[in-house]
Design an enzyme around this catalytic site. Sequence first.
Site, PDB file in Angstrom:
ATOM      1  N   GLY A  90       2.310  -3.342  -0.531  1.00 30.05           N
ATOM      2  CA  GLY A  90       1.994  -1.996  -1.030  1.00 30.05           C
ATOM      3  C   GLY A  90       2.881  -1.748  -2.246  1.00 30.05           C
ATOM      4  N   GLY A 100       2.669   0.671  -4.519  1.00 28.32           N
ATOM      5  CA  GLY A 100       2.444   2.012  -5.060  1.00 28.32           C
ATOM      6  C   GLY A 100       3.750   2.672  -5.437  1.00 28.32           C
ATOM      7  CD  GLN A 101       4.104   7.244  -7.342  1.00 30.62           C
ATOM      8  OE1 GLN A 101       4.486   6.401  -8.145  1.00 30.62           O
ATOM      9  NE2 GLN A 101       4.058   8.517  -7.634  1.00 30.62           N
ATOM     10  CG  ASP A 140      -1.271  -2.673  -3.950  1.00 30.97           C
ATOM     11  OD1 ASP A 140      -0.355  -1.842  -3.769  1.00 30.97           O
ATOM     12  OD2 ASP A 140      -2.486  -2.379  -3.815  1.00 30.97           O
ATOM     13  CG  HIS A 155       8.643  10.244   9.940  1.00 26.95           C
ATOM     14  ND1 HIS A 155       9.696  10.925   9.381  1.00 26.95           N
ATOM     15  CD2 HIS A 155       7.795   9.983   8.916  1.00 26.95           C
ATOM     16  CE1 HIS A 155       9.482  11.067   8.077  1.00 26.95           C
ATOM     17  NE2 HIS A 155       8.330  10.508   7.768  1.00 26.95           N
TER      18      HIS A 155
END
Length: 318
Positions: free
Chosen positions: A10, A12-13, A34, A176
């Site tokens: 992943g 991403g951010q 990714d 969480h």
Amino acid sequence: MGRPKITIIGSGQIGGVLAYHATSRKLGDIVLYDVVEGRPQGKAIDISAAAREDEFDLRIIGTNDYADIKGSNVVVITAGLPRRPGMSRDDLIGVNSKIMRDVSDGIKKYAPDAHIICVSNPLDAMVTLCQRYTGFPHHRVMGMAGVLDSARFATFIAWELGISVRDVNSTVLGGHGDSMVPIVRFANVNGIPVTELLEGKYKGDKEKAKRVMAALVARTKGAGGEVVKLLKDGSAFFSPASSIITMMEAILQDQKRLMTACAYLTGQFGVLGYYVGVPCVIGADGVEQIVEFELTPEEKEMFDASVASVKELVDCLP
Ligand code: TXD
């Protein structure tokens, strides 16, 4: 002697910031993976081009092929959708569960000896799935949430007291989600209880101090959502990346640090067979120890409620 190999699934951010952070801490060679073509490759080139100025000699590659993660020591999973305003973490379960299947299969095939730090939401459920799908021993599959939730609690305490956050100790346990449990009696500034510091600040007005503490707790529980609401198109990513670094470093450098991790419980805190955030010793063997302590009746009630919401979600997993 080879360098540690770190894979981030992943890109991403969180994945991007984490990769950059890991290189500047010189933790190891990085593989960014990714499903989107070009994203990991682009970020890998960009981070590599920071190496001269930031003075690191590491290899960073971007890939869409799981074969490239072969031999990884640590795999961090940040693949999946983040929340949008108005969404709860649990709303992500359908789509992220499917992603977890692919990701777990890839890791199982190519990095069977890796430690896994799962980050994708809903966290406790995704860690559970990842362990089931990979079949890895529980101590090698953990989730990151408690370090971040505790850091958020510490940040809000530091702001309230006008004190460096580096001197603030704080612990948040449980799932969480909105029912996470910040442990007020453990919050201290270099050993001095925050409750006493607040009473001092508010000149002995215990009620006012209690109200302020309750507000800090509430803000901690809602901190992820507060950021989502402000960003509008994603969720927090700088602080999650820093929290992952803390866990990754503890594993790679066998630090045996005590921190809250989402770990598999076999009776501790009265929980059998579920992943929940609890104090753990993290070292070269992953979750090396789960540290139990006596919860007060009030804390126990909140912790049990948090565990109940984790169970509710996990019990309807595919
Ligand atoms: O404390 C915590 N655990 C968290 C968790 C704190 C903040 C955010 N948290 C969760 O992390 C969030 O709810 C998301 O589920 C994940 C990742 O958050 P991020 O902000 O990094 O999301 P992005 O920017 O959308 O990046 C996700 C990437 C994106 O590049 C997708 O193309 C990719 O995941 N993706 C995949 N990669 C690999 N394999 C598959 N199948 C896949 N599907 C999507």
